[in-house]
Design a protein around this motif. Structure first.
Motif, PDB file in Angstrom:
ATOM      1  N   LEU A  33       0.823  -1.204   0.000  1.00  0.00           N
ATOM      2  CA  LEU A  33       0.000   0.000   0.000  1.00  0.00           C
ATOM      3  C   LEU A  33       0.862   1.261   0.000  1.00  0.00           C
ATOM      4  O   LEU A  33       0.585   2.219  -0.731  1.00  0.00           O
ATOM      5  N   GLY A  34       1.914   1.277   0.806  1.00  0.00           N
ATOM      6  CA  GLY A  34       2.786   2.453   0.858  1.00  0.00           C
ATOM      7  C   GLY A  34       3.427   2.751  -0.487  1.00  0.00           C
ATOM      8  O   GLY A  34       3.497   3.907  -0.914  1.00  0.00           O
ATOM      9  N   ALA A  35       3.894   1.707  -1.179  1.00  0.00           N
ATOM     10  CA  ALA A  35       4.518   1.897  -2.493  1.00  0.00           C
ATOM     11  C   ALA A  35       3.490   2.396  -3.504  1.00  0.00           C
ATOM     12  O   ALA A  35       3.777   3.293  -4.301  1.00  0.00           O
ATOM     13  N   LEU A  36       2.286   1.814  -3.465  1.00  0.00           N
ATOM     14  CA  LEU A  36       1.248   2.236  -4.410  1.00  0.00           C
ATOM     15  C   LEU A  36       0.875   3.702  -4.190  1.00  0.00           C
ATOM     16  O   LEU A  36       0.750   4.475  -5.152  1.00  0.00           O
ATOM     17  N   LEU A  37       0.712   4.103  -2.933  1.00  0.00           N
ATOM     18  CA  LEU A  37       0.389   5.504  -2.630  1.00  0.00           C
ATOM     19  C   LEU A  37       1.522   6.428  -3.074  1.00  0.00           C
ATOM     20  O   LEU A  37       1.278   7.514  -3.618  1.00  0.00           O
ATOM     21  N   ALA A  38       2.771   6.002  -2.858  1.00  0.00           N
ATOM     22  CA  ALA A  38       3.913   6.820  -3.248  1.00  0.00           C
ATOM     23  C   ALA A  38       3.928   7.048  -4.755  1.00  0.00           C
ATOM     24  O   ALA A  38       4.171   8.162  -5.227  1.00  0.00           O
ATOM     25  N   TYR A  39       3.649   6.003  -5.530  1.00  0.00           N
ATOM     26  CA  TYR A  39       3.643   6.147  -6.996  1.00  0.00           C
ATOM     27  C   TYR A  39       2.454   6.962  -7.480  1.00  0.00           C
ATOM     28  O   TYR A  39       2.547   7.682  -8.479  1.00  0.00           O
ATOM     29  N   MET A  40       1.335   6.872  -6.783  1.00  0.00           N
ATOM     30  CA  MET A  40       0.177   7.700  -7.150  1.00  0.00           C
ATOM     31  C   MET A  40       0.472   9.171  -6.898  1.00  0.00           C
ATOM     32  O   MET A  40       0.136  10.031  -7.719  1.00  0.00           O
ATOM     33  N   ILE A  41       1.115   9.466  -5.770  1.00  0.00           N
ATOM     34  CA  ILE A  41       1.498  10.850  -5.477  1.00  0.00           C
ATOM     35  C   ILE A  41       2.542  11.324  -6.477  1.00  0.00           C
ATOM     36  O   ILE A  41       2.500  12.462  -6.961  1.00  0.00           O
ATOM     37  N   GLY A  42       3.495  10.436  -6.818  1.00  0.00           N
ATOM     38  CA  GLY A  42       4.504  10.786  -7.809  1.00  0.00           C
ATOM     39  C   GLY A  42       3.882  11.131  -9.150  1.00  0.00           C
ATOM     40  O   GLY A  42       4.297  12.092  -9.813  1.00  0.00           O
ATOM     41  N   ALA A  43       2.887  10.356  -9.567  1.00  0.00           N
ATOM     42  CA  ALA A  43       2.194  10.634 -10.829  1.00  0.00           C
ATOM     43  C   ALA A  43       1.461  11.976 -10.763  1.00  0.00           C
ATOM     44  O   ALA A  43       1.422  12.731 -11.742  1.00  0.00           O
ATOM     45  N   LEU A  44       0.880  12.283  -9.594  1.00  0.00           N
ATOM     46  CA  LEU A  44       0.194  13.560  -9.422  1.00  0.00           C
ATOM     47  C   LEU A  44       1.167  14.728  -9.537  1.00  0.00           C
ATOM     48  O   LEU A  44       0.884  15.724 -10.219  1.00  0.00           O
ATOM     49  N   VAL A  45       2.318  14.604  -8.888  1.00  0.00           N
ATOM     50  CA  VAL A  45       3.313  15.676  -8.959  1.00  0.00           C
ATOM     51  C   VAL A  45       3.812  15.844 -10.390  1.00  0.00           C
ATOM     52  O   VAL A  45       4.010  16.965 -10.871  1.00  0.00           O
ATOM     53  N   MET A  46       4.018  14.727 -11.097  1.00  0.00           N
ATOM     54  CA  MET A  46       4.422  14.813 -12.495  1.00  0.00           C
ATOM     55  C   MET A  46       3.378  15.582 -13.306  1.00  0.00           C
ATOM     56  O   MET A  46       3.722  16.423 -14.141  1.00  0.00           O
TER      57      MET A  46
END
Length: 444
Positions: A33-46
């Motif tokens: 879950l932590g990794a998935l949330l991190a990548y979702m936030i990363g995609a948002l920042v991108m």
């Protein structure tokens, strides 16, 4: 360059070892879950940063892109610093990609020294970048196609395993709760977020080629939107599939998670297939990196920050002197990784790691200053070819998240050195620019 070239340039700059190797490590460190949330936030920042870059690049298409915007809207010193930060980032990356690809070739050719492969790959990449922008773009297009196709096949195979078309019993959604939502602590997700943001860096390459696009306004608009959507799907989709297939304690420990999934599906020669794809990814990154680095040097020469000879173009429009110096810089980085790994190379890695976030912050800040100047001069927001929605919330959010990631670096002992070395380097760039301007003023 056409739209397909620009999209693949951006995808090629982002999809690499960070996805094929480090995605499993992220799950291991932060939990599914932590990794998935991190990548979702990363995609948002991108998305936030690319939206800002889209407005700038479509309205003012320039080779060199964000360093030009930084110089124009934030000050010459900032433009000078951003260009050198970005050049150094890719110079370090190119050398690392050559030695990484050479090391992987030993799987098939154990008796051939890594240095031989480094020389072969460097010669090929240099020739491709020296012929024409079209040759570079076409090569990068096909190199990126291999990586994109592999990700798509991976997603299809992973979905098939989850639906029961394999003897492997996948944990599925239970993998998210088996050890608790954050088995390694919520702070580990924050640490993973820092790495994820760096993994998404490279998406801005789509705008570096703005001045060499066939139809800048139309091509850039399409390319940026397609890049945001595809990268978000590829990264989030990959991590979601991995999070449901591989137990956290097994992810990213001994081998690429892609190899593990292909093995689960019974695909023969999975290790060889992924080894080939990772080599392709590294060469694609080196190819994109040499292009980006040379255009940054061209920009510095064109603006008079360094010798004008770096702004000279061949008949095919290639800044050959800039390409040569960038290649030399990559080999200097490669040499330092061998002979001074704990001093010079560590400093280079620290600066390049910090540079990605600082470049993104400069893009958001430049967009805010551009919009203010555009409106002040009588321009209508409705007439912009590509405009940031919810202005100024998007650029402000991009600045805040990027700044927060830098603060987070300060709390991680392993990454803290990037601040200790990176911030003085930025100050040194500003100082050198000020000294150059002062010397030119005296001569004038």
């Amino acid at each position: 360059m056409q739209t397909r070239h620009m999209v693949m340039l951006a995808l090629g700059g982002v999809i690499g070892t960070g996805l094929f190797l480090s995605s499993g490590y992220s799950i291991n460190q932060a939990g599914p879950l932590g990794a998935l949330l991190a990548y979702m936030i990363g995609a948002l920042v991108m998305y936030l940063v690319m939206s800002c870059l889209g407005e700038l690049a479509v309205q003012v298409p320039e080779t060199g892109s964000f360093s030009v915007y930084a110089a124009r809207y934030l000050g010459p010193g900032t433009g000078y610093t951003v260009a050198w930060l970005y050049w150094l980032t890719w110079a370090v990356a190119i050398g690392s990609e050559f030695i990484g690809a050479g090391s992987l070739m030993r799987k098939w050719f154990p008796d051939v020294p890594v240095g031989v492969w480094c020389a072969v790959f460097a010669a090929a990449i240099f020739i491709i970048n020296s012929i024409s922008a079209r040759t570079f773009a076409e090569t990068e297009f096909w190199l990126s196609i291999i990586k994109v196709a592999t990700v798509i096949v991976f997603l299809i195979v992973g979905a098939g395993i989850l639906m029961g078309f394999s003897h492997y019993q996948a944990p599925g959604l239970s993998n998210f709760t088996r050890e608790g939502l954050f088995p390694t602590g919520s702070w580990s997700m924050v640490m993973t977020l820092l790495l994820v943001l760096f993994a998404f860096s490279g998406s801005e390459l789509v705008a570096v080629a703005a001045g060499e696009a066939k139809n800048p306004q139309q091509d850039l608009k399409k390319a940026i939107r397609m890049t945001i959507v595809r990268l978000s799907i590829f990264f989030i989709g990959t991590v979601l599939v991995l999070a449901m297939l591989i137990p956290r304690e097994q992810a990213g420990v001994d081998q690429s998670p892609f190899v593990m999934v292909f093995d689960m599906a019974g695909i023969p020669y999975a290790g060889d297939i992924v080894n080939f794809v990772i080599i392709t990814a590294m060469l694609s990154a080196a190819n994109s990196g040499l292009y980006a680095a040379s255009r940054m040097l061209w920009t510095l020469g064109d603006q008079g920050f360094i010798a004008r000879r770096y702004a000279r173009l061949t008949r095919k429009g290639i800044p050959l002197n800039a390409v040569i110096v960038s290649m030399i810089g990559s080999f200097a980085s490669l040499a330092s990784s061998i002979y001074a790994p704990n001093t010079v190379y560590l400093a280079l890695l620290s600066i390049s790691g910090l540079a990605a976030v600082l470049v993104w912050m400069s893009i958001a800040a430049a967009q805010m200053m551009f919009r203010r100047e555009y409106v002040r001069n009588g321009g209508r927001v409705e007439d912009l070819g590509y405009r940031v929605r919810c202005y100024p919330l998007i650029p402000i959010a991009a600045l805040l998240v990027c700044a927060a990631s830098l603060v987070g670096v300060g709390f991680d002992p392993e990454q803290r050195i990037s601040l200790y070395i990176g911030i003085p380097f930025v100050g040194w760039c500003y100082l050198v620019h000020w000294w150059k301007q002062r010397r030119q003023a005296r001569r004038g």
